[in-house]
Write a protein that holds these residues in place. Structure first.
Motif, PDB file in Angstrom:
ATOM      1  N   LEU A 146       0.844  -1.194   0.000  1.00  0.00           N
ATOM      2  CA  LEU A 146       0.000   0.000   0.000  1.00  0.00           C
ATOM      3  C   LEU A 146       0.880   1.245   0.000  1.00  0.00           C
ATOM      4  N   SER A 147       0.380   2.285  -0.655  1.00  0.00           N
ATOM      5  CA  SER A 147       1.074   3.568  -0.676  1.00  0.00           C
ATOM      6  C   SER A 147       0.139   4.665  -0.201  1.00  0.00           C
ATOM      7  N   CYS A 148       0.712   5.659   0.437  1.00  0.00           N
ATOM      8  CA  CYS A 148      -0.058   6.824   0.896  1.00  0.00           C
ATOM      9  C   CYS A 148       0.762   8.066   0.594  1.00  0.00           C
ATOM     10  N   ILE A 149       0.234   8.898  -0.275  1.00  0.00           N
ATOM     11  CA  ILE A 149       0.913  10.139  -0.644  1.00  0.00           C
ATOM     12  C   ILE A 149       0.273  11.304   0.107  1.00  0.00           C
ATOM     13  N   ALA A 150       1.119  12.086   0.768  1.00  0.00           N
ATOM     14  CA  ALA A 150       0.651  13.264   1.510  1.00  0.00           C
ATOM     15  C   ALA A 150       0.785  14.514   0.653  1.00  0.00           C
ATOM     16  N   SER A 151      -0.125  15.462   0.882  1.00  0.00           N
ATOM     17  CA  SER A 151      -0.141  16.686   0.083  1.00  0.00           C
ATOM     18  C   SER A 151       0.888  17.700   0.574  1.00  0.00           C
ATOM     19  N   THR A 152       1.553  17.384   1.674  1.00  0.00           N
ATOM     20  CA  THR A 152       2.549  18.281   2.226  1.00  0.00           C
ATOM     21  C   THR A 152       3.780  17.490   2.627  1.00  0.00           C
TER      22      THR A 152
ATOM     23  N   ILE B  10       4.833  16.493   9.597  1.00  0.00           N
ATOM     24  CA  ILE B  10       3.867  15.582  10.219  1.00  0.00           C
ATOM     25  C   ILE B  10       4.561  14.781  11.313  1.00  0.00           C
ATOM     26  N   ARG B  11       3.939  14.743  12.484  1.00  0.00           N
ATOM     27  CA  ARG B  11       4.582  14.065  13.615  1.00  0.00           C
ATOM     28  C   ARG B  11       4.707  12.562  13.374  1.00  0.00           C
ATOM     29  N   ALA B  12       3.643  11.988  12.841  1.00  0.00           N
ATOM     30  CA  ALA B  12       3.651  10.545  12.612  1.00  0.00           C
ATOM     31  C   ALA B  12       2.681  10.202  11.498  1.00  0.00           C
ATOM     32  N   MET B  13       3.048   9.207  10.723  1.00  0.00           N
ATOM     33  CA  MET B  13       2.139   8.681   9.699  1.00  0.00           C
ATOM     34  C   MET B  13       1.996   7.186   9.909  1.00  0.00           C
ATOM     35  N   GLY B  14       0.775   6.722   9.700  1.00  0.00           N
ATOM     36  CA  GLY B  14       0.553   5.305   9.960  1.00  0.00           C
ATOM     37  C   GLY B  14      -0.622   4.750   9.191  1.00  0.00           C
ATOM     38  N   TRP B  15      -0.925   3.526   9.517  1.00  0.00           N
ATOM     39  CA  TRP B  15      -2.007   2.802   8.859  1.00  0.00           C
ATOM     40  C   TRP B  15      -2.952   2.222   9.899  1.00  0.00           C
ATOM     41  N   TYR B  16      -4.235   2.298   9.583  1.00  0.00           N
ATOM     42  CA  TYR B  16      -5.292   1.678  10.361  1.00  0.00           C
ATOM     43  C   TYR B  16      -6.122   0.838   9.398  1.00  0.00           C
ATOM     44  N   ARG B  17      -6.937  -0.037   9.942  1.00  0.00           N
ATOM     45  CA  ARG B  17      -7.815  -0.822   9.087  1.00  0.00           C
ATOM     46  C   ARG B  17      -9.150  -1.052   9.773  1.00  0.00           C
ATOM     47  N   GLN B  18     -10.164  -1.278   8.943  1.00  0.00           N
ATOM     48  CA  GLN B  18     -11.500  -1.533   9.464  1.00  0.00           C
ATOM     49  C   GLN B  18     -12.146  -2.644   8.666  1.00  0.00           C
ATOM     50  N   ALA B  19     -12.418  -3.744   9.354  1.00  0.00           N
ATOM     51  CA  ALA B  19     -13.091  -4.875   8.738  1.00  0.00           C
ATOM     52  C   ALA B  19     -14.603  -4.694   8.880  1.00  0.00           C
ATOM     53  N   PRO B  20     -15.375  -5.355   8.048  1.00  0.00           N
ATOM     54  CA  PRO B  20     -16.837  -5.210   8.126  1.00  0.00           C
ATOM     55  C   PRO B  20     -17.368  -5.563   9.513  1.00  0.00           C
ATOM     56  N   GLY B  21     -18.180  -4.680  10.074  1.00  0.00           N
ATOM     57  CA  GLY B  21     -18.785  -4.932  11.370  1.00  0.00           C
ATOM     58  C   GLY B  21     -17.861  -4.743  12.556  1.00  0.00           C
TER      59      GLY B  21
ATOM     60  N   TYR C  52      -8.142  -0.321   4.412  1.00  0.00           N
ATOM     61  CA  TYR C  52      -6.957   0.226   5.062  1.00  0.00           C
ATOM     62  C   TYR C  52      -6.915   1.740   4.847  1.00  0.00           C
ATOM     63  N   TYR C  53      -6.713   2.448   5.958  1.00  0.00           N
ATOM     64  CA  TYR C  53      -6.705   3.898   5.944  1.00  0.00           C
ATOM     65  C   TYR C  53      -5.332   4.431   6.343  1.00  0.00           C
ATOM     66  N   CYS C  54      -4.875   5.414   5.615  1.00  0.00           N
ATOM     67  CA  CYS C  54      -3.652   6.126   5.975  1.00  0.00           C
ATOM     68  C   CYS C  54      -4.015   7.235   6.969  1.00  0.00           C
ATOM     69  N   ASN C  55      -3.148   7.445   7.938  1.00  0.00           N
ATOM     70  CA  ASN C  55      -3.375   8.455   8.973  1.00  0.00           C
ATOM     71  C   ASN C  55      -2.142   9.328   9.135  1.00  0.00           C
ATOM     72  N   ALA C  56      -2.375  10.618   9.326  1.00  0.00           N
ATOM     73  CA  ALA C  56      -1.287  11.547   9.625  1.00  0.00           C
ATOM     74  C   ALA C  56      -1.649  12.324  10.877  1.00  0.00           C
ATOM     75  N   LYS C  57      -0.674  12.494  11.757  1.00  0.00           N
ATOM     76  CA  LYS C  57      -0.876  13.266  12.979  1.00  0.00           C
ATOM     77  C   LYS C  57       0.033  14.483  12.919  1.00  0.00           C
ATOM     78  N   ARG C  58      -0.583  15.648  13.049  1.00  0.00           N
ATOM     79  CA  ARG C  58       0.163  16.892  13.024  1.00  0.00           C
ATOM     80  C   ARG C  58      -0.097  17.629  14.330  1.00  0.00           C
ATOM     81  N   VAL C  59       0.977  18.135  14.921  1.00  0.00           N
ATOM     82  CA  VAL C  59       0.848  18.864  16.169  1.00  0.00           C
ATOM     83  C   VAL C  59       0.530  20.328  15.867  1.00  0.00           C
TER      84      VAL C  59
END
Length: 119
Positions: free
Chosen positions: A20-26, A31-42, A93-100
């Motif tokens: 998987l790839s995740c491109i950020a616009s900045t 960005i303090r941290a970048m990561g991945w989360y996921r969500q299965a049905p239900g 699968y979702y890409c996540n960015a945390k910015r302070v």
């Protein structure tokens, strides 16, 4: 604002691999941290892996030894290499960015990419 665009999902057989790839616009240096989360049905969205600005990585126990997170600073991109995939890895699968910010930590999310592990 940080916009994130994921790609690389798809259908794969058990034991297979996807990246998987995740491109950020900045610049990801802002960005303090970048990561991945996921969500299965239900199910609730769950943490998968993170890559911090200090160069540290961390993984959920369920993916340790099978998934690897990495980043390319020049391309403002974070990757998730997924090996030895199992049916239970099936999820969006979702890409996540945390910015302070001065007001606290802001979370930004991509639109998600579907990963299906099935024979």
């Amino acid at each position: 604002q940080v916009q994130l665009v994921e790609s690389g999902g798809g259908l794969v057989q058990p034991g297979g691999s996807l990246r998987l790839s995740c491109i950020a616009s900045t610049s990801i240096f802002t960005i303090r941290a970048m990561g991945w989360y996921r969500q299965a049905p239900g199910k609730q969205r769950e943490y998968v892996a993170v890559f911090t600005n200090s160069g540290n990585t961390n993984y959920a126990d369920s993916v340790k030894g099978r998934f690897t997170i990495s980043r390319d600073n020049a391309k403002n991109t974070v990757y998730l290499q997924m090996n030895s995939l199992k049916p239970e890895d099936t999820a969006v699968y979702y890409c996540n960015a945390k910015r302070v910010l001065s007001s606290g930590v802001a979370d930004y999310w991509g639109q998600g990419t579907q990963v299906t592990v099935s024979s």
